[in-house]
Design an enzyme around this catalytic site. Sequence first.
Site, PDB file in Angstrom:
ATOM      1  CB  SER A 114      -0.936   0.011   1.219  1.00 31.00           C
ATOM      2  OG  SER A 114      -0.202  -0.111   2.419  1.00 31.00           O
ATOM      3  CG  HIS A 137      -2.634  -0.088  -3.183  1.00 24.22           C
ATOM      4  ND1 HIS A 137      -3.074   1.196  -2.940  1.00 24.22           N
ATOM      5  CD2 HIS A 137      -2.838  -0.779  -2.026  1.00 24.22           C
ATOM      6  CE1 HIS A 137      -3.522   1.273  -1.696  1.00 24.22           C
ATOM      7  NE2 HIS A 137      -3.393   0.089  -1.129  1.00 24.22           N
ATOM      8  CD  GLU A 149      -3.693   3.796  -5.639  1.00 28.85           C
ATOM      9  OE1 GLU A 149      -3.473   5.017  -5.772  1.00 28.85           O
ATOM     10  OE2 GLU A 149      -3.476   3.174  -4.579  1.00 28.85           O
ATOM     11  CG  ASN A 188      -2.742   4.251   1.326  1.00 29.16           C
ATOM     12  OD1 ASN A 188      -3.680   4.458   2.085  1.00 29.16           O
ATOM     13  ND2 ASN A 188      -2.348   3.027   1.011  1.00 29.16           N
TER      14      ASN A 188
END
Length: 309
Positions: A114, A137, A149, A188
């Site tokens: 992540s 991700h 992602e 993130n």
Amino acid sequence: MKEPVKACVVGAGLMGHGIAQTFAQAGHQVALFDIDEKRRELALSRIEQNLQQLGEEPSGVLANISLCSELSQAAADVDIVIEAVSEVLGLKQEVFEALSHLAPSDAILSSNTSVIPITAIGEKLDDAARSRLVGTHWWNPPHLIPLVEIIRTEYTAEEVFNATFDLMASLGKKPVKVLMDVPGFIGNRLQHAMWREALHLVTTGVCDAETIDVVVKNSFGLRLPYLGPMENADLVGLTLTQQVHKFIFPHLCNDASASSLVDELLDAGHQGMESGRGLKTWSHQQAVSLRHQLSHRLIDTLGANDNNK
């Protein structure tokens, strides 16, 4: 990439079981590896519960999943490997060093990290293996959240990048291309920028943790599924956006270190829901109820979105 594909998921924990489920639901064969026997067995029961929540018959999906205790067995004759082990750089590097020899030479190698740059994960691989390494991700819970992602490095072959994107789309996911391998990627970085400010507000006494969640859930959080930040800026107008930013940006938290509040809580043994206390206090029933509500609300929201297409 041929259809159906054969996938290997390394790690059967929080993310791995849901990733394996997604491939299996799409009709693909999945080898699910974990060194922990209990975690392997728990993965199947969690997948079965997920499918029951979705109103799907579990047996057909579970038939597409093979549990493996040996990485060599799991990685043999696969088209793609998805690594979902702990967020420890050294461990991920070891896993991919092994996979570069155990998986077929044309298999896509992907990491579900992540935040760790994919370039760092692959730095011990030879050039051929690095060209097949890409980030994928997924978001928790991976069988429900649409976004994946897709992250390329300077070494990732363009055909690998595009093939991975297309495969995720074929699974019913909403893939996006991350064109530069930066820590945290896109989602993130956005999420934790907000968390940093939220922790700062609590630490400096502006409000308590409960108030943070009330504010987010009852204001801009309601808009986010329908109005992204770039759309919102254009909606209110860039003149107003710039005026607001000139005033507020100097006052926002820009700490480069992790929150001292979280350090203090961890030192006191407060780890979150599992320990009964983190930033907030949790009973076992409250924790179970929150997870249950989250799953059902995601299912309802995604179902409504499908019906409105």
